[in-house]
Design an enzyme around this catalytic site. Structure first.
Site, PDB file in Angstrom:
ATOM      1  N   LYS A  54      74.418  -5.928   2.053  1.00  0.00           N
ATOM      2  CA  LYS A  54      73.208  -6.597   2.556  1.00  0.00           C
ATOM      3  C   LYS A  54      72.826  -6.045   3.924  1.00  0.00           C
ATOM      4  O   LYS A  54      71.654  -5.783   4.199  1.00  0.00           O
ATOM      5  CB  LYS A  54      73.440  -8.114   2.622  1.00  0.00           C
ATOM      6  CG  LYS A  54      73.385  -8.762   1.246  1.00  0.00           C
ATOM      7  CD  LYS A  54      74.002 -10.146   1.208  1.00  0.00           C
ATOM      8  CE  LYS A  54      74.114 -10.602  -0.245  1.00  0.00           C
ATOM      9  NZ  LYS A  54      74.936 -11.798  -0.435  1.00  0.00           N
ATOM     10  N   GLN A  98      76.932 -16.944   2.178  1.00  0.00           N
ATOM     11  CA  GLN A  98      77.594 -16.258   1.062  1.00  0.00           C
ATOM     12  C   GLN A  98      78.505 -17.216   0.295  1.00  0.00           C
ATOM     13  O   GLN A  98      79.313 -17.933   0.879  1.00  0.00           O
ATOM     14  CB  GLN A  98      78.400 -15.065   1.617  1.00  0.00           C
ATOM     15  CG  GLN A  98      79.040 -14.199   0.563  1.00  0.00           C
ATOM     16  CD  GLN A  98      78.044 -13.422  -0.282  1.00  0.00           C
ATOM     17  OE1 GLN A  98      76.979 -13.017   0.193  1.00  0.00           O
ATOM     18  NE2 GLN A  98      78.364 -13.222  -1.536  1.00  0.00           N
ATOM     19  N   ASP A 123      67.921 -17.337  -0.672  1.00  0.00           N
ATOM     20  CA  ASP A 123      68.640 -17.410  -1.951  1.00  0.00           C
ATOM     21  C   ASP A 123      67.869 -18.252  -2.967  1.00  0.00           C
ATOM     22  O   ASP A 123      68.166 -18.206  -4.166  1.00  0.00           O
ATOM     23  CB  ASP A 123      70.014 -18.078  -1.743  1.00  0.00           C
ATOM     24  CG  ASP A 123      71.153 -17.079  -1.659  1.00  0.00           C
ATOM     25  OD1 ASP A 123      71.075 -16.044  -2.339  1.00  0.00           O
ATOM     26  OD2 ASP A 123      72.113 -17.357  -0.916  1.00  0.00           O
TER      27      ASP A 123
HETATM   28  N1  GUN Z   1      77.666 -14.731  -4.172  1.00  0.00           N
HETATM   29  C1  GUN Z   1      77.424 -13.984  -5.272  1.00  0.00           C
HETATM   30  N2  GUN Z   1      76.095 -13.864  -5.479  1.00  0.00           N
HETATM   31  C2  GUN Z   1      75.486 -14.553  -4.488  1.00  0.00           C
HETATM   32  C3  GUN Z   1      74.117 -14.780  -4.163  1.00  0.00           C
HETATM   33  O1  GUN Z   1      73.174 -14.358  -4.820  1.00  0.00           O
HETATM   34  N3  GUN Z   1      73.904 -15.534  -3.038  1.00  0.00           N
HETATM   35  C4  GUN Z   1      74.919 -16.035  -2.296  1.00  0.00           C
HETATM   36  N4  GUN Z   1      74.599 -16.770  -1.239  1.00  0.00           N
HETATM   37  N5  GUN Z   1      76.190 -15.845  -2.579  1.00  0.00           N
HETATM   38  C5  GUN Z   1      76.474 -15.096  -3.671  1.00  0.00           C
END
Ligand code: GUN
Length: 293
Positions: A54, A98, A123
């Site tokens: 990211k 996350q 998200d």
């Molecule tokens: N962990 C795995 N995929 C995701 C996601 O799309 N968003 C978040 N916040 N955590 C994750």
């Protein structure tokens, strides 16, 4: 005939290029490039890989990025206080916590997500954004489902009037993608672990989305010839071997189009996160303009 391969790399590139252009178009009125904050609690190795990717994507697009890495023993109050600070931070347009959270915070996951300003919820997990999605209103949409829809559009695969079958009813993939497909006028069926005659239902799909988290769950006999098969599964079957939910080698001989794993929809998630960060910046800017009118 072997199916058309829908490679994530190509579509991720297109989504990121579009997000960069949108960010640059927004920059004169925003006064800066969009900013994303990623909060990670603890040291889950897979999460650390995602978080690094990211940051890399932000760097590539010229976005501002802030990484808040908190120790695994962080308590709920400390995490909520961090979210409050990010909500108030004018340099930050998007906040992502996350998942999964360490075990002692997992039961507070809903409360933690609900603390995020819905306009910064890149998200799309906040109940306000889920509600807007279901109501067919403009909202921040979960990244993987939004990326899949964008891929279908870019690949020229029609959705309107088609039968879509989703296997899996998670809040992150199954439920949101079913609403996105419905919004595009597909006829949508959601299958799950209690569904009877699942193979027969799957076989009716023009668009089959597999999001169950079980390797080789979708076999060739469950696929209509010519169907589009989107594999959202990521299953680690050996230290260095990732597979999806679809028996790829057999299904590719039946399907019309198919996403591989790895190299499929996984790559769309971060690209769409960048697009969502731009959208979050736009939403907040428009909100401010409304309030000063
Ligand atoms: N962990 C795995 N995929 C995701 C996601 O799309 N968003 C978040 N916040 N955590 C994750």
């Amino acid at each position: 005939m072997t199916a058309r391969l829908l490679e994530g790399k190509l579509f991720a590139r297109m989504i990121k290029d579009e997000a960069k252009q949108a960010a640059e178009a927004l920059k004169p009125s925003l006064g800066r490039m969009p900013g994303l904050a990623v909060v990670i609690v603890g040291e889950d190795p897979a999460s650390q890989v995602y978080v690094r990717n990211k940051e890399r994507a932000c760097e590539e697009l010229g976005f501002f990025s802030a990484l808040i890495a908190l120790p695994k023993e962080t308590c709920k109050e400390e995490l909520l206080a961090e979210i409050d600070r990010l909500n108030a931070n004018r340099r930050i347009d998007g906040i992502l916590v996350q998942l999964p959270l360490p075990r002692h915070l997992a039961e507070a996951e809903a409360e933690i997500i609900e603390r995020i300003d819905p306009r910064k919820d890149v998200d799309g997990f906040h109940p306000v954004n889920i509600g807007r999605l279901v109501a067919g209103e403009r909202s921040l949409v979960p990244c993987t489902p939004a990326g899949c829809m964008k891929m279908l559009a870019l690949a020229g695969i029609p959705v309107e009037g088609k039968r879509a079958v989703i296997i899996g009813r998670s809040n992150i993939v199954g439920k949101p993608i079913s609403h996105l497909l419905l919004a595009e006028n597909a006829t949508v069926t959601i299958c799950h672990s209690r569904t009877e005659n699942l193979p027969a239902i799957a076989r009716e799909a023009d668009i089959l989305v597999a999001a169950v988290g079980r390797p080789n769950f979708v076999t060739a006999d469950m696929v209509k010839p010519g169907a589009t098969v989107i594999d959202v599964g990521i299953n680690r079957i050996a230290p260095k071997k990732l597979v999806g939910d679809v028996d790829f080698e057999a299904v590719r001989e039946i399907a019309g189009a198919i996403t591989p794993v790895p190299g499929g929809v996984g790559l769309l998630t971060i690209a769409t996160l960048m697009a969502n960060t731009v959208e979050a910046a736009r939403l907040q800017m428009e909100g401010k303009r409304e309030r000063t009118k």
